[in-house]
Design a protein around this motif. Structure first.
Motif, PDB file in Angstrom:
ATOM      1  N   ASN A  80      10.832 -26.044 -38.581  1.00 34.98           N
ATOM      2  CA  ASN A  80       9.926 -25.104 -37.933  1.00 34.98           C
ATOM      3  C   ASN A  80      10.237 -24.932 -36.466  1.00 34.98           C
ATOM      4  O   ASN A  80      10.063 -23.841 -35.929  1.00 34.98           O
ATOM      5  CB  ASN A  80       8.493 -25.572 -38.117  1.00 34.98           C
TER       6      ASN A  80
ATOM      7  N   SER B  65       0.628 -27.745 -30.163  1.00 38.76           N
ATOM      8  CA  SER B  65       1.620 -28.016 -31.211  1.00 38.76           C
ATOM      9  C   SER B  65       2.338 -29.331 -30.953  1.00 38.76           C
ATOM     10  O   SER B  65       2.604 -30.076 -31.895  1.00 38.76           O
ATOM     11  CB  SER B  65       2.599 -26.856 -31.369  1.00 38.76           C
TER      12      SER B  65
ATOM     13  N   ILE C 248      -0.543 -29.434 -41.081  1.00 37.76           N
ATOM     14  CA  ILE C 248      -1.104 -28.099 -41.326  1.00 37.76           C
ATOM     15  C   ILE C 248      -1.555 -27.476 -40.008  1.00 37.76           C
ATOM     16  O   ILE C 248      -1.285 -26.301 -39.735  1.00 37.76           O
ATOM     17  CB  ILE C 248      -2.255 -28.182 -42.345  1.00 37.76           C
TER      18      ILE C 248
ATOM     19  N   PHE D  25       1.448 -26.319 -38.039  1.00 38.13           N
ATOM     20  CA  PHE D  25       2.002 -25.057 -38.518  1.00 38.13           C
ATOM     21  C   PHE D  25       1.090 -23.889 -38.170  1.00 38.13           C
ATOM     22  O   PHE D  25       1.570 -22.776 -37.962  1.00 38.13           O
ATOM     23  CB  PHE D  25       2.238 -25.120 -40.021  1.00 38.13           C
ATOM     24  N   PHE D  26      -0.212 -24.142 -38.071  1.00 37.23           N
ATOM     25  CA  PHE D  26      -1.105 -23.074 -37.634  1.00 37.23           C
ATOM     26  C   PHE D  26      -0.813 -22.683 -36.187  1.00 37.23           C
ATOM     27  O   PHE D  26      -0.814 -21.489 -35.845  1.00 37.23           O
ATOM     28  CB  PHE D  26      -2.559 -23.506 -37.799  1.00 37.23           C
TER      29      PHE D  26
ATOM     30  N   THR E 270       2.028 -20.438 -36.199  1.00 41.24           N
ATOM     31  CA  THR E 270       1.632 -19.075 -36.545  1.00 41.24           C
ATOM     32  C   THR E 270       1.123 -18.336 -35.313  1.00 41.24           C
ATOM     33  O   THR E 270       1.433 -17.155 -35.109  1.00 41.24           O
ATOM     34  CB  THR E 270       0.543 -19.122 -37.624  1.00 41.24           C
TER      35      THR E 270
ATOM     36  N   ASN F  16       4.630 -17.366 -42.513  1.00 38.70           N
ATOM     37  CA  ASN F  16       4.424 -18.766 -42.154  1.00 38.70           C
ATOM     38  C   ASN F  16       3.069 -19.249 -42.646  1.00 38.70           C
ATOM     39  O   ASN F  16       2.949 -20.355 -43.184  1.00 38.70           O
ATOM     40  CB  ASN F  16       4.512 -18.901 -40.630  1.00 38.70           C
ATOM     41  N   PHE F  17       2.077 -18.403 -42.475  1.00 34.26           N
ATOM     42  CA  PHE F  17       0.725 -18.776 -42.911  1.00 34.26           C
ATOM     43  C   PHE F  17       0.676 -18.979 -44.419  1.00 34.26           C
ATOM     44  O   PHE F  17       0.146 -19.967 -44.905  1.00 34.26           O
ATOM     45  CB  PHE F  17      -0.243 -17.666 -42.485  1.00 34.26           C
TER      46      PHE F  17
ATOM     47  N   TYR G 177       4.187 -21.592 -45.675  1.00 31.29           N
ATOM     48  CA  TYR G 177       4.134 -22.975 -45.222  1.00 31.29           C
ATOM     49  C   TYR G 177       2.770 -23.601 -45.434  1.00 31.29           C
ATOM     50  O   TYR G 177       2.638 -24.624 -46.085  1.00 31.29           O
ATOM     51  CB  TYR G 177       4.528 -23.069 -43.742  1.00 31.29           C
ATOM     52  N   MET G 178       1.736 -22.956 -44.871  1.00 28.96           N
ATOM     53  CA  MET G 178       0.433 -23.601 -44.947  1.00 28.96           C
ATOM     54  C   MET G 178      -0.162 -23.474 -46.331  1.00 28.96           C
ATOM     55  O   MET G 178      -0.898 -24.335 -46.782  1.00 28.96           O
ATOM     56  CB  MET G 178      -0.506 -22.989 -43.908  1.00 28.96           C
TER      57      MET G 178
ATOM     58  N   LEU H  32       2.648 -27.042 -47.904  1.00 31.97           N
ATOM     59  CA  LEU H  32       1.833 -28.196 -47.547  1.00 31.97           C
ATOM     60  C   LEU H  32       0.855 -28.547 -48.642  1.00 31.97           C
ATOM     61  O   LEU H  32       0.516 -29.718 -48.816  1.00 31.97           O
ATOM     62  CB  LEU H  32       1.134 -27.930 -46.218  1.00 31.97           C
TER      63      LEU H  32
END
Lengths: 109, 167
Positions: A49, B13, B34, B37-38, B41, B56-57, B60-61, B65
């Motif tokens: 990421n 982050s 999580i 990763f938010f 986003t 990505n939302f 990934y999330m 996850l």
């Protein structure tokens, strides 16, 4: 949307590079210090990421959409990698009843 | 407000990604991932990469996850089942990571890149523009990635299936 995108006007490119570097190194430290295979996997996701964010920032900086397409491909790759990797972890757990990475030390030789 | 939003989200982050690797309980670790990763986003939205923010939302999330969480719950790992690495190895790992960080930051400093990131074309990260690029320049990699996903699916099913003779 206009006023939100105005928000990045003025963030220097090297701050994006520093942020991605920091998160990549956090992922490296996670891989090196943890022994739970799932957490090692999550650290690898963190590194992926960080690179994604850097590619998106460079894409905006150079006004070239290819970077964002690369991020899209990396996400597809990550999904495939996670599916196979978690299947391997489930199989390891079924055989050894542990997700400790040191159980697999025969892979060293 | 303009600049500080980026630095606030960047701080969040980094903070949550540190919590990911240092929390003892694997479930907490996934929940912190999580949140990390938010924040990514939010970074994509700030870069006006709306397609990447949505993907990505969702991917990934929403998918990856949840898969992690599902496997973790399936394996029923409690926190004391993880034997800890010896402190010496941990310190060596942290030192190695810091050395990598110092090297990369030093090389970044040597680049002298301090131009601001400015969005020149407003529609750069929108679905319409990215779709045109994806289906003209990157058509072959797109098709290859579909084969990759298919083979990954077959591989995951084959690996996770219990073998009939020793079950």
């Amino acid at each position: 949307m206009e006023n939100i995108t105005q928000a990045i006007h003025g963030v220097p490119l090297n701050h994006y590079i520093l942020l991605s570097t920091l998160i990549f190194c956090i992922g490296v430290v996670g891989v090196l210090t943890r022994r739970n295979a799932i957490i090692i996997f999550m650290s690898v996701e963190l590194m992926l990421n960080a690179v994604n964010l850097l590619l998106a920032a460079f894409s905006v900086y150079h006004n070239n959409a290819s970077g964002q397409v690369f991020v899209f491909f990396i996400m597809a790759l990550a999904a495939a990698e996670v599916a196979v990797g978690l299947a391997i972890i489930v199989m390891i757990y079924r055989n050894t009843h542990s997700v400790d990475i040191n159980v697999l030390n025969k892979l060293k030789w | 407000m303009t600049l500080s939003l980026f630095y606030l989200v960047a701080f969040l982050s980094i903070f949550f990604s540190l919590l990911v690797i240092f929390s003892k309980n694997p479930v907490h670790s996934i929940l912190y991932l999580i949140i990390t990763f938010f924040t990514f986003t939010i970074h994509y939205i700030l870069l006006n990469a709306q397609f990447l923010a949505i993907v990505n939302f969702i991917v990934y999330m929403g998918a990856i996850l949840v898969l992690f969480l599902f496997v973790l719950m399936l394996l029923n790992l409690n926190k004391d089942s993880e034997p800890l690495k010896s402190n010496l190895l941990k310190i060596i790992g942290v030192i190695g990571g810091m050395c990598l960080l110092v090297t990369l930051v030093g090389s970044t400093k040597a680049l002298h890149l301090s131009d601001p990131v400015i969005l020149q074309a407003q529609n750069l990260g929108l679905v319409k523009n990215l779709g045109k690029v994806l289906f003209s320049e990157f058509l072959l990699p797109f098709e290859v990635s579909s084969i990759l996903l298919l083979s990954a699916m077959v591989g995951a099913v084959l690996l996770a299936k219990r073998e009939p003779n020793n079950a």
